[in-house]
Design an enzyme around this catalytic site. Structure first.
Site, PDB file in Angstrom:
ATOM      1  N   SER A 171      -3.493  -2.098  -9.783  1.00 42.54           N
ATOM      2  CA  SER A 171      -2.280  -2.347 -10.222  1.00 42.54           C
ATOM      3  C   SER A 171      -1.580  -3.313  -9.485  1.00 42.54           C
ATOM      4  O   SER A 171      -2.127  -4.549  -9.619  1.00 42.54           O
ATOM      5  CB  SER A 171      -1.448  -1.000 -10.198  1.00 42.54           C
ATOM      6  OG  SER A 171      -0.049  -1.057 -10.546  1.00 42.54           O
ATOM      7  N   THR A 172      -0.608  -3.132  -8.859  1.00 43.50           N
ATOM      8  CA  THR A 172       0.263  -4.156  -8.196  1.00 43.50           C
ATOM      9  C   THR A 172      -0.633  -5.120  -7.157  1.00 43.50           C
ATOM     10  O   THR A 172      -1.597  -4.632  -6.381  1.00 43.50           O
ATOM     11  CB  THR A 172       1.509  -3.585  -7.171  1.00 43.50           C
ATOM     12  OG1 THR A 172       1.993  -2.932  -8.039  1.00 43.50           O
ATOM     13  CG2 THR A 172       2.267  -4.512  -6.674  1.00 43.50           C
ATOM     14  N   HIS A 225      -2.749  -2.399 -14.807  1.00 43.74           N
ATOM     15  CA  HIS A 225      -1.343  -2.103 -15.196  1.00 43.74           C
ATOM     16  C   HIS A 225      -0.708  -3.448 -15.670  1.00 43.74           C
ATOM     17  O   HIS A 225      -0.539  -4.256 -14.583  1.00 43.74           O
ATOM     18  CB  HIS A 225      -0.544  -1.195 -14.245  1.00 43.74           C
ATOM     19  CG  HIS A 225      -1.115  -0.088 -14.098  1.00 43.74           C
ATOM     20  ND1 HIS A 225      -1.051   0.789 -12.804  1.00 43.74           N
ATOM     21  CD2 HIS A 225      -2.314   0.850 -14.621  1.00 43.74           C
ATOM     22  CE1 HIS A 225      -1.657   1.791 -12.540  1.00 43.74           C
ATOM     23  NE2 HIS A 225      -2.313   1.841 -13.687  1.00 43.74           N
ATOM     24  N   ASP A 244      -2.647   6.486 -10.060  1.00 43.16           N
ATOM     25  CA  ASP A 244      -3.276   6.321 -11.307  1.00 43.16           C
ATOM     26  C   ASP A 244      -4.991   6.258 -11.044  1.00 43.16           C
ATOM     27  O   ASP A 244      -5.385   5.303 -10.286  1.00 43.16           O
ATOM     28  CB  ASP A 244      -2.712   5.486 -12.022  1.00 43.16           C
ATOM     29  CG  ASP A 244      -3.335   5.346 -13.488  1.00 43.16           C
ATOM     30  OD1 ASP A 244      -3.793   6.450 -14.150  1.00 43.16           O
ATOM     31  OD2 ASP A 244      -3.620   4.301 -14.059  1.00 43.16           O
ATOM     32  N   MET A 277       0.200   0.617  -6.538  1.00 42.15           N
ATOM     33  CA  MET A 277       0.969   1.671  -6.176  1.00 42.15           C
ATOM     34  C   MET A 277       0.854   2.709  -6.964  1.00 42.15           C
ATOM     35  O   MET A 277       0.513   2.684  -7.978  1.00 42.15           O
ATOM     36  CB  MET A 277       2.512   1.100  -6.536  1.00 42.15           C
ATOM     37  CG  MET A 277       3.695   2.166  -6.260  1.00 42.15           C
ATOM     38  SD  MET A 277       3.600   2.772  -4.492  1.00 42.15           S
ATOM     39  CE  MET A 277       4.454   1.375  -3.572  1.00 42.15           C
TER      40      MET A 277
END
Length: 365
Positions: free
Chosen positions: A177-178, A203, A299, A296
């Site tokens: 993600s991030t 993401h 998930d 973050m």
């Protein structure tokens, strides 16, 4: 009450500056301490106000956001959330911004700006909160003035022993993600042309994964593309979940095939790492290798444990090299990790493991 996150908004649109300042100031844990209509004004404001986070428009007059970001990250590394336009050009520029060290981005609508930004308010403030705790680094580079929020690359690893049946049987699954766009690149650029197939969920909203895949495809020995419904998953290829879709794997006879559909968000994400990893546990089992990178939230953590229980061997990025140590921390907490490694060691560790599996296979034959 803890100290508020101090934000400077840089955007050439007076409407966007006003809307972003209002959205930020509605939050109890943050405040907009300044707005600037171009990077030259912003430069002095940042020097004077020393903000925790900057929101930065991609395209502005006098000096575009990319040039400004490069200088900022070289001279005064600060967490930046890019405000990008939902266009092909905007997506390409956003990928460049993430390479330069921007923590994340928000895709603003081309029409209905005021209502669109207000609908995105929760996403905007969530990304500002993440950026406020993210780790950014000054780059030590020669030539171009660039900075990055990732660690430096390791030398490529020899692929001499990765040929044959192994690449057809094995699947490598990556979740991020991030900070993940650069972390994924760091892994993929070291994968040889005869690598087992790689499936990836990062993401990312619709419209940006196409540019992400194209950028990686130009850098890697393997072929990198967006996944499409029903296609066969082949060695030497990496498949990225399209933004706004769910991506999973299924079996069709002896082959793996992509399942790309419009399923609901899982863990608030679409695409979701959980969806991909659960399918890997179910259909690939002990032939899988899992990799959890910076991001973050949680998930994919539970599903990565399912992968491990099904026989997968899993790598998790360590805290020191993560932009945000959320998803990796949760994967470790779920007991899903076989090895916790700095980002720049993951590809070489994976290739060493694959070479060992190849040697065992050859001995059996």
């Amino acid at each position: 009450m803890s100290k508020k996150i101090r934000v400077v908004v840089v955007d050439d649109s007076a409407l966007v500056r006003s809307l972003l300042a209002e959205i930020i100031n509605r939050q109890r844990d943050m405040e907009c301490v300044g707005t600037a209509n171009d990077p030259l004004v912003a430069r002095e404001m940042i020097r004077e106000l020393d903000p925790d986070v900057i929101t930065l428009d991609v395209e502005m007059p006098r000096m575009d956001g990319i040039d400004f970001l490069g200088r900022l990250m070289r001279l005064r590394p600060t967490p930046v959330v890019m405000i990008s336009t939902l266009t092909e050009r905007g997506a390409e520029v956003t990928m460049r911004a993430l390479e330069l060290g921007a923590v994340d981005f928000v895709a603003k609508p081309r029409v209905g700006l005021a209502s669109g930004l207000n609908e995105l308010a929760s996403q905007i403030v969530d990304k500002i909160r993440v950026a406020a705790v993210a780790k950014v680094h000054r780059a030590h580079t020669t030539g171009k003035e660039t900075a990055t929020a990732t660690v430096s690359s390791a030398p490529p690893v020899s692929s001499s022993a990765l040929l044959g049946r192994l690449s057809t049987e094995k699947i490598i699954a990556i979740g991020a993600s991030t900070g993940g766009t650069e972390a994924i690149k760091e892994v993929l650029v070291h994968m040889p042309a005869d690598s087992p197939a790689i499936v990836i969920t990062q993401h990312m909203p619709p419209g940006f994964t196409t540019s992400f895949a194209a950028r990686l495809n130009g850098l890697c020995q393997i072929t990198v593309k967006e996944a499409t419904q029903g296609e066969r998953i082949l060695p030497g290829h990496a498949y990225i979940a399209p933004g706004g879709k769910q991506f999973a794997l299924a079996r069709s006879g002896a082959n793996y095939v992509a399942v790309v559909d419009d399923g609901p968000p899982v863990n608030r994400h679409k695409p979701s790492v959980e969806v991909l990893f659960k399918s890997i546990a179910a259909v690939v089992g002990r032939n899988a290798y899992g990799i959890m990178l910076t991001g973050m939230g949680n998930d994919g953590a539970a599903a990565m444990r399912e992968m491990k229980d099904a026989g997968s061997y899993n790598y998790v990025q360590d805290e020191a090299s993560c932009i945000v140590f959320g998803m990796p921390r949760e994967a470790i907490a779920h007991g899903a990790a076989d090895e916790v490694l700095p980002l720049h060691q993951i590809a070489s560790a994976l290739l060493t493991k694959l070479r060992g599996a190849t040697d065992r296979l050859h001995h059996r034959i």
